[in-house]
Scaffold this active site. Structure first.
Site, mmCIF file in Angstrom:
data_model
loop_
_atom_site.group_PDB
_atom_site.id
_atom_site.type_symbol
_atom_site.label_atom_id
_atom_site.label_comp_id
_atom_site.label_asym_id
_atom_site.label_seq_id
_atom_site.Cartn_x
_atom_site.Cartn_y
_atom_site.Cartn_z
ATOM 1 N N GLY A 71 -3.566 -10.702 24.108
ATOM 2 C CA GLY A 71 -2.963 -11.609 24.837
ATOM 3 C C GLY A 71 -1.514 -12.083 24.414
ATOM 4 N N GLY A 117 -8.007 -8.891 23.867
ATOM 5 C CA GLY A 117 -7.810 -8.556 25.390
ATOM 6 C C GLY A 117 -7.591 -7.286 25.724
ATOM 7 C CD GLU A 140 -9.075 -11.967 19.824
ATOM 8 O OE1 GLU A 140 -8.491 -11.236 20.407
ATOM 9 O OE2 GLU A 140 -9.709 -11.651 18.595
ATOM 10 C CG ASP A 148 -10.451 -13.838 24.230
ATOM 11 O OD1 ASP A 148 -10.488 -12.804 23.455
ATOM 12 O OD2 ASP A 148 -9.667 -14.459 24.641
#
Length: 387
Positions: A71, A117, A140, A148
């Site tokens: 991300g 991601g 993360e 995630d």
């Protein structure tokens, strides 16, 4: 059919040749980080091709030296005041479900960095090809976020407690390691990757056996690297099976004093440097994921990400992004600063279900509802900016 994205500067390029479509993440200078526009375009093309009877095979790749570094953290930081980032969060989780359940054959060509991601766009695919230059990690928690984009479902299904280890320590896996643990399906030397892509294009078919046979023409059998953490799995399982973060750290530190376990100390340093709040949320999410379905994991992760970006219990996410991506002083000031000060009540609040209309809406089973649940059909567009 033959169609190519008209704008070569677009963040996602799409090319259709015969029965094969190629999607390229095209932000090479930014390591193909995932922005709102990236998510929007990837979702658009994947929906189009799944509905198109002419499309049989989809190839997924990244431009430059990375597939995707995950991300766009600067995007999150810039959008912290007006909830801008919440739109991309909703779209990304919805997209993750469709990638996991995609109805056409997909091949990821993963050359270089693949994180967070970005890995969510490769690991679930039927065929995920890596090279000697591939580097996987889940960083993360180190910046105050959590693992995630479906990884609370993926990581607990790795051998032993390797998933907990990877996500709490930001440890890296090579391409060979990824194949060994099931995060990738094939290892192909990087100098053969373009030739493999051309062969898949000329195959002009999505037949799984045919695609597999082509990939296996180029792939080689590999063993994990000699210094891989996979050879440390016995110690990892012993420590990372503990229920609490404090117990994991205490156990891991105790193991570090044993002969041959000198490798633990630099890993422990990284672990202790990460956001205590992010670590505790991540650990619980991975633990819960062991018994949750994919939709359950995605809905849970959606809540966690929304709550973290809205600073429901902590502003560590923005402090982590500031320290590692904006100011780059690498000196985050976590609040609270130690695991013992992160209360269970605060962690419980992060996992509390939203009211039904605010949950992530994934489509029900069945072709008729396959592409339901989009952001535009949720209540979120009307709530943007209203914290």
């Amino acid at each position: 059919m033959a169609e190519e994205s008209l704008n070569a500067n677009e963040v996602v390029l799409a090319e259709e040749t015969g029965h094969v479509s190629v999607i390229t993440l095209n932000r090479p200078r930014q390591l193909n980080v995932i922005s709102s526009r990236v998510v929007e375009l990837v979702a658009k093309y994947l929906e189009k091709w799944e509905k198109d009877d002419d499309t049989k095979l989809v190839i997924f790749k990244g431009a430059g030296r990375a597939f995707s570094a995950g991300g766009d953290l600067k995007m999150f930081y810039a959008g912290r005041k007006d909830d801008f980032c919440l739109e991309v969060v909703y779209r990304m989780y919805w997209l993750c479900y469709h990638i996991h359940t995609y109805q056409k054959t997909m091949v990821a060509l993963v050359h270089g960095i693949v994180m967070g991601g970005g890995a969510a766009m490769t690991v679930p695919l039927k065929f995920s090809v890596v090279t000697e230059n591939t580097v996987f990690s889940m960083p993360e928690a180190s910046v105050g976020l959590h693992s995630d984009c479906s990884f609370s479902y993926i990581l607990p299904r790795l051998p032993g407690y390797l998933g907990e280890y990877l996500t709490l320590t930001n440890a890296r896996l090579s391409g060979k390691d990824m194949v060994a643990v099931g995060l990738a399906t094939h290892f192909v030397p990087s100098e053969k990757l373009n030739e493999l892509e051309n062969r898949l294009l000329s195959l002009n078919s999505g037949d799984e056996n045919a695609v597999r046979n082509v990939i296996e023409e180029f792939s080689i059998d590999v063993l994990p690297e000699e210094e891989t953490i996979l050879n440390k799995l016995q110690t990892i399982n012993k420590c990372f099976c503990k229920e609490s973060l404090e117990e994991i750290i205490e156990s891991f530190e105790a193991e570090g004093w044993n002969n041959g376990n000198e490798w633990i100390w630099p890993v422990l340093k990284v672990l202790k440097r990460a956001s205590p709040t992010g670590l505790k949320i991540t650990l619980r999410s991975i633990q819960e994921g062991r018994t949750q379905t994919l939709p359950e994991c995605l809905k849970k992760e959606f809540r966690l990400t929304m709550n973290l970006l809205r600073s429901v219990v902590s502003e560590d996410v923005y402090e982590g992004i500031r320290a590692f991506s904006i100011d780059k002083d690498n000196a985050p000031k976590w609040n609270p600063p130690t695991p013992g000060e992160v209360s269970n009540e605060k962690i419980d609040l992060m996992f509390k279900p939203f009211s039904p209309e605010l949950e992530l809406h994934l489509p029900a089973e069945g072709k008729a509802s396959r592409w339901d649940g989009k952001y535009e059909d949720s209540v979120y567009p009307s709530l943007r900016g209203n914290k």
